[in-house]
Design a protein around this motif. Structure first.
Motif, mmCIF file in Angstrom:
data_model
loop_
_atom_site.group_PDB
_atom_site.id
_atom_site.type_symbol
_atom_site.label_atom_id
_atom_site.label_comp_id
_atom_site.label_asym_id
_atom_site.label_seq_id
_atom_site.Cartn_x
_atom_site.Cartn_y
_atom_site.Cartn_z
ATOM 1 N N PRO A 1 22.426 20.259 2.601
ATOM 2 C CA PRO A 1 22.167 19.167 1.647
ATOM 3 C C PRO A 1 20.734 18.663 1.813
ATOM 4 O O PRO A 1 20.392 18.143 2.859
ATOM 5 C CB PRO A 1 23.191 18.090 2.048
ATOM 6 C CG PRO A 1 23.506 18.364 3.476
ATOM 7 C CD PRO A 1 23.235 19.820 3.749
ATOM 8 N N MET A 2 19.922 18.845 0.816
ATOM 9 C CA MET A 2 18.488 18.555 0.933
ATOM 10 C C MET A 2 18.094 17.399 -0.002
ATOM 11 O O MET A 2 18.659 17.219 -1.071
ATOM 12 C CB MET A 2 17.658 19.783 0.574
ATOM 13 C CG MET A 2 17.980 21.034 1.396
ATOM 14 S SD MET A 2 17.678 20.822 3.173
ATOM 15 C CE MET A 2 15.875 20.762 3.195
ATOM 16 N N MET A 3 17.086 16.655 0.464
ATOM 17 C CA MET A 3 16.550 15.569 -0.368
ATOM 18 C C MET A 3 15.035 15.538 -0.231
ATOM 19 O O MET A 3 14.505 15.711 0.861
ATOM 20 C CB MET A 3 17.126 14.214 0.079
ATOM 21 C CG MET A 3 16.542 13.033 -0.695
ATOM 22 S SD MET A 3 17.018 11.439 0.018
ATOM 23 C CE MET A 3 18.571 11.162 -0.795
ATOM 24 N N HIS A 4 14.347 15.328 -1.336
ATOM 25 C CA HIS A 4 12.896 15.129 -1.281
ATOM 26 C C HIS A 4 12.601 13.630 -1.187
ATOM 27 O O HIS A 4 13.234 12.836 -1.884
ATOM 28 C CB HIS A 4 12.217 15.676 -2.536
ATOM 29 C CG HIS A 4 12.211 17.172 -2.600
ATOM 30 N ND1 HIS A 4 13.244 17.891 -3.156
ATOM 31 C CD2 HIS A 4 11.298 18.074 -2.168
ATOM 32 C CE1 HIS A 4 12.962 19.188 -3.070
ATOM 33 N NE2 HIS A 4 11.797 19.332 -2.463
ATOM 34 N N LEU A 5 11.683 13.295 -0.321
ATOM 35 C CA LEU A 5 11.183 11.914 -0.280
ATOM 36 C C LEU A 5 9.701 11.974 -0.618
ATOM 37 O O LEU A 5 8.944 12.708 0.019
ATOM 38 C CB LEU A 5 11.348 11.308 1.111
ATOM 39 C CG LEU A 5 12.703 10.695 1.478
ATOM 40 C CD1 LEU A 5 12.616 10.097 2.875
ATOM 41 C CD2 LEU A 5 13.131 9.638 0.470
ATOM 42 N N ALA A 6 9.306 11.204 -1.632
ATOM 43 C CA ALA A 6 7.907 11.226 -2.071
ATOM 44 C C ALA A 6 7.268 9.887 -1.741
ATOM 45 O O ALA A 6 7.788 8.836 -2.099
ATOM 46 C CB ALA A 6 7.838 11.482 -3.573
ATOM 47 N N LEU A 7 6.147 9.956 -1.028
ATOM 48 C CA LEU A 7 5.413 8.739 -0.665
ATOM 49 C C LEU A 7 4.164 8.627 -1.535
ATOM 50 O O LEU A 7 3.369 9.564 -1.615
ATOM 51 C CB LEU A 7 4.998 8.803 0.816
ATOM 52 C CG LEU A 7 4.068 7.690 1.299
ATOM 53 C CD1 LEU A 7 4.809 6.360 1.404
ATOM 54 C CD2 LEU A 7 3.433 8.053 2.651
ATOM 55 N N SER A 8 4.013 7.485 -2.228
ATOM 56 C CA SER A 8 2.729 7.181 -2.873
ATOM 57 C C SER A 8 2.024 6.184 -1.982
ATOM 58 O O SER A 8 2.636 5.200 -1.567
ATOM 59 C CB SER A 8 2.923 6.512 -4.246
ATOM 60 O OG SER A 8 3.779 7.257 -5.064
ATOM 61 N N TYR A 9 0.745 6.439 -1.670
ATOM 62 C CA TYR A 9 0.015 5.468 -0.837
ATOM 63 C C TYR A 9 -1.352 5.177 -1.426
ATOM 64 O O TYR A 9 -1.901 5.949 -2.213
ATOM 65 C CB TYR A 9 -0.057 5.935 0.624
ATOM 66 C CG TYR A 9 -0.759 7.256 0.856
ATOM 67 C CD1 TYR A 9 -0.064 8.457 0.813
ATOM 68 C CD2 TYR A 9 -2.126 7.306 1.155
ATOM 69 C CE1 TYR A 9 -0.709 9.667 1.038
ATOM 70 C CE2 TYR A 9 -2.774 8.512 1.391
ATOM 71 C CZ TYR A 9 -2.055 9.686 1.325
ATOM 72 O OH TYR A 9 -2.700 10.882 1.554
ATOM 73 N N ASP A 10 -1.858 4.029 -1.034
ATOM 74 C CA ASP A 10 -3.128 3.517 -1.551
ATOM 75 C C ASP A 10 -4.255 4.062 -0.667
ATOM 76 O O ASP A 10 -4.390 3.653 0.488
ATOM 77 C CB ASP A 10 -3.078 1.983 -1.508
ATOM 78 C CG ASP A 10 -4.341 1.331 -2.065
ATOM 79 O OD1 ASP A 10 -5.373 2.023 -2.209
ATOM 80 O OD2 ASP A 10 -4.280 0.118 -2.341
ATOM 81 N N HIS A 11 -5.034 4.950 -1.234
ATOM 82 C CA HIS A 11 -6.051 5.620 -0.420
ATOM 83 C C HIS A 11 -7.216 4.707 -0.063
ATOM 84 O O HIS A 11 -8.075 5.059 0.745
ATOM 85 C CB HIS A 11 -6.561 6.877 -1.146
ATOM 86 C CG HIS A 11 -6.951 8.003 -0.228
ATOM 87 N ND1 HIS A 11 -7.259 7.814 1.104
ATOM 88 C CD2 HIS A 11 -7.074 9.338 -0.439
ATOM 89 C CE1 HIS A 11 -7.577 8.983 1.662
ATOM 90 N NE2 HIS A 11 -7.453 9.914 0.729
ATOM 91 N N VAL B 1 0.809 -1.214 0.000
ATOM 92 C CA VAL B 1 0.000 0.000 0.000
ATOM 93 C C VAL B 1 0.849 1.273 0.000
ATOM 94 O O VAL B 1 0.306 2.371 0.001
ATOM 95 C CB VAL B 1 -1.001 0.045 1.170
ATOM 96 C CG1 VAL B 1 -2.002 -1.097 1.078
ATOM 97 C CG2 VAL B 1 -0.276 0.029 2.515
ATOM 98 N N GLY B 2 2.177 1.130 -0.017
ATOM 99 C CA GLY B 2 2.993 2.348 -0.026
ATOM 100 C C GLY B 2 4.340 2.135 -0.687
ATOM 101 O O GLY B 2 4.872 1.018 -0.690
ATOM 102 N N ILE B 3 4.847 3.200 -1.279
ATOM 103 C CA ILE B 3 6.186 3.159 -1.860
ATOM 104 C C ILE B 3 6.824 4.533 -1.660
ATOM 105 O O ILE B 3 6.175 5.569 -1.846
ATOM 106 C CB ILE B 3 6.156 2.740 -3.349
ATOM 107 C CG1 ILE B 3 7.588 2.653 -3.936
ATOM 108 C CG2 ILE B 3 5.294 3.675 -4.197
ATOM 109 C CD1 ILE B 3 7.649 1.960 -5.290
ATOM 110 N N LEU B 4 8.083 4.508 -1.237
ATOM 111 C CA LEU B 4 8.808 5.738 -0.954
ATOM 112 C C LEU B 4 9.856 5.920 -2.039
ATOM 113 O O LEU B 4 10.605 4.990 -2.330
ATOM 114 C CB LEU B 4 9.480 5.576 0.417
ATOM 115 C CG LEU B 4 9.941 6.807 1.177
ATOM 116 C CD1 LEU B 4 8.791 7.771 1.422
ATOM 117 C CD2 LEU B 4 10.557 6.376 2.508
ATOM 118 N N ARG B 5 9.886 7.111 -2.636
ATOM 119 C CA ARG B 5 10.825 7.330 -3.733
ATOM 120 C C ARG B 5 11.789 8.446 -3.361
ATOM 121 O O ARG B 5 11.372 9.536 -2.939
ATOM 122 C CB ARG B 5 10.045 7.698 -5.000
ATOM 123 C CG ARG B 5 10.878 7.764 -6.262
ATOM 124 C CD ARG B 5 9.933 8.047 -7.423
ATOM 125 N NE ARG B 5 10.576 8.014 -8.718
ATOM 126 C CZ ARG B 5 11.187 9.045 -9.282
ATOM 127 N NH1 ARG B 5 11.281 10.196 -8.632
ATOM 128 N NH2 ARG B 5 11.716 8.944 -10.482
#
Lengths: 221, 422
Positions: free
Chosen positions: B386-396, B359-363
């Motif tokens: 030093p910055m990084m974006h973390l994007a979470l896709s989740y199953d609503h 139900v989730g994936i972190l990119r």
């Protein structure tokens, strides 16, 4: 276009039930009530013992297998012990070989192999047959011993054939550990998922199913 | 007068058979076509029917005995006047379909296909058994009208390696007509390159479509100050490389933080199974790895039991094996959450497609130095971090915004605290 082969997907069917269904289809075929059929299905875990099963090819006591929920069937067929389970695509071919113009069971076995080799090619798996060892095999680049990806065995009643093939699509190959499949010591089993390095899931199983349907429809339809 | 039951010719190179079981005994009355005996050969089990009705007068081969093809294995005394006296014809292999005198032998499907395609069967070479014309032969003949019809090899005798799908009837070979149909309305232009999908590509495509169709994806992004992690890594990376032989990357830090956050937010470590949401006890983290032949997602099993160094070792092992094509089906099994690291080079952030049935994936996005506002001693200042974006896709279907954001911000907190033991 008319088809010479009706292909049906039956889902999960217990071994005994599928055998009864085949027997009645054989009678229908002999009586001309039905044409040639390909039944595609999966079996719940089952060990089947052929007439020439050698005891040393069963590694786990049968009562222990049954206690684990694995069906055990003694079958009136030649050959040694086999295992069927989830993720294995079983194809039962009920066909009148004589009506197909080839009253030759060897040609029929080679034809089934060729159909599976074509289906596997469509999935991106290169496979081949081995002289004297009915079945379909995949070469292992790191070993001289090819791995077996599909097993074949047929029965004949007059010239109507039944039984067919079992293609290891996405099955857990560890489940073969209880037996020596077909009594072939030293031959390792493989699967489509293993060869492609893909997860063993329902989507891949469906792909295998449609590849087999397409290959058999084009070859035997 | 009696009729012999002989072991029939079952197929080419089948020279003998073993009597497995007699279904009748001497003295039994049998009807024509009634099964008499089961015979086994390699991979084939044949039931031999009675050639005539009558009384089984003699059984000539015992169970377990192996006899050559053509051997008489029983005698039947035909009953009464219905008997065809003296006929001793093979039982299971009676009439071979005779080659008709007025034309080539062809399967009904071939005849049908030939009439559809306007192909004269007289000019088609049959590849079927005994030279019978198969449907595929007609297709080849129709496809090559000018050339003399070449026999399509349908049953090669020698072992063959099928590395490519055959052209005829193939769904993978490209032909323009089919492409026109598929591209619905698009007319191919000069210079267009049409690349049929490889089987593997199609399987990957199945998964992508399935996931998007099944799970309503929602995306959320966090911006993470990786200063602490960069410091920890700089402090250890030389010794680490010396001790272990491979570099300490950022990925194991992310996995470590994600796993700890998953324990606090089990909603993200779950699957939707029919009408239930199953929160998993075990945490197996899939790591998406790009390889030559495509994307694979090997799994770090029990990732929550591993230290940072343990995770680094597992990630290194899996990615090395993925590159060398040594990943086994077992390595791909059972993931409960996935982390994707698509690499650097301008990748600010992006939303991955959930790896079903998770139900989730972190990119991970690219780690870059960026000016950010920091407050110190009541004063705001612009500093370079030093910055990084973390994007979470989740199953609503399974996860709402609160736990999803809670999880992501917990990951951020853990990474910014940068309390790791090496």
């Amino acid at each position: 276009m008319s088809s010479l082969l009706q292909i049906d997907w039956l889902g999960t069917v217990r071994y005994g039930e599928a055998l009864d269904q085949q027997k009645s289809l054989v009678e229908d075929r002999k009586a001309g009530r039905s044409g040639d059929r390909l039944l595609l299905l999966e079996h719940p875990p089952v060990v089947t013992l052929g007439r020439s099963t050698r005891p040393e090819n069963i590694r786990t006591p049968l009562d222990e297998l049954q206690a684990r929920g694995i069906d055990v069937h003694e079958v009136a067929r030649g050959g040694d012990v086999t295992y069927h389970g989830r993720g294995q695509l079983v194809g039962y071919l009920v066909a009148d070989l004589e009506a197909r113009g080839a009253a030759d069971v060897t040609a029929w076995l080679r034809g089934i192999e060729a159909g599976l080799i074509e289906a596997l090619a469509g999935l991106g798996v290169a496979s081949r047959r081995i002289e004297g060892m009915t079945g379909v095999y995949v070469d292992d680049p790191e070993s001289d011993v090819p791995r077996k990806i599909a097993s074949i065995g047929v029965g004949l009643r007059g010239w109507v054939s039944y039984h067919g093939f079992a293609l290891n699509a996405t099955m857990d190959l560890a489940e073969f550990a209880d037996i020596v499949p077909c009594g072939l010591q030293g031959v390792e089993m493989t699967s489509v998922a293993k060869e492609l390095g893909l997860a063993s899931d329902a989507l891949l199983f469906d792909r295998c199913r449609s590849a087999v349907e397409a290959a058999f429809a084009s070859r035997f339809g | 007068m009696s009729v012999a039951v002989v072991l029939p010719e079952l197929g080419e190179s089948v020279t003998e058979g073993t009597i497995a079981k007699w279904l009748v005994k001497e003295g039994d009355r049998v009807e024509i076509d009634q099964p008499l005996v089961e015979v086994t050969t390699d991979k084939v089990d044949a039931e031999i029917p009675a050639p005539e009705s009558g009384i089984v007068s003699q059984i000539l081969a015992a169970e377990g005995e192996t006899v050559p093809v053509g051997t008489a294995i029983a005698q039947i005394d035909p009953s009464g006047s219905a008997a065809t006296a003296g006929s001793a014809r093979p039982s299971a292999a009676p009439q071979q379909a005779p080659a008709s005198a007025d034309g080539p032998r062809a399967t009904p499907a071939a005849v049908h296909a030939a009439s559809d395609a306007g192909v004269d069967l007289g000019g088609v070479a049959g590849s079927g058994p005994s030279g019978r014309i198969m449907k595929s032969d007609v297709a080849s003949a129709a496809a090559a009208p000018a050339a003399s019809a070449a026999p399509a090899p349908s049953i090669p005798a020698a072992p063959v390696v099928a590395s490519a799908p055959p052209a005829s009837g193939s769904t993978h070979g490209f032909d323009e007509e089919r492409a026109r149909r598929l591209f619905s309305g698009y007319t191919l232009q000069e210079g267009d390159q049409v690349k049929p999908m490889s089987p593997l590509r199609k399987i990957v495509a199945d998964h992508m479509v399935y996931s998007k169709r099944t799970a309503p994806h929602v995306g959320t992004v966090a911006e993470i100050d990786m200063g602490g992690i960069v410091a920890v890594r700089n402090q250890h990376k030389k010794a680490f490389k010396q001790d272990h032989g491979y570099s300490l990357t950022f990925l194991p830090f992310i996995v470590h933080a994600a796993v700890r956050a998953l324990r606090e937010f089990p909603q993200l470590n779950a699957s939707v199974i029919e009408d239930a949401i199953v929160e998993k006890r075990v945490i197996h983290v899939g790591i998406a790895v790009e390889t030559e032949k495509g994307l694979v997602v090997p799994v770090v099993r029990h990732a929550d039991r591993l230290s940072l160094a343990g995770l680094a070792a597992a990630v290194e092992d899996l990615s090395a094996r993925a590159r060398n094509k040594k990943i086994s089906a077992d390595d791909l099994k059972g993931g409960t959450f996935t982390i994707s690291n698509p690499g650097r080079n301008g990748n600010l952030y992006g939303f991955a497609i959930i790896n079903q049935p998770q139900v989730g994936i972190l990119r991970m996005g690219e780690l870059v130095k960026r000016p950010v506002v920091r407050s110190a001693g009541g004063e705001d200042a612009i500093v370079i971090r030093p910055m990084m974006h973390l994007a979470l896709s989740y199953d609503h279907r399974a996860v709402d915004g609160a736990p999803a954001n809670g999880f992501l911000f917990r990951v951020r907190e853990l990474l910014e605290e940068a309390e790791f033991d090496l």
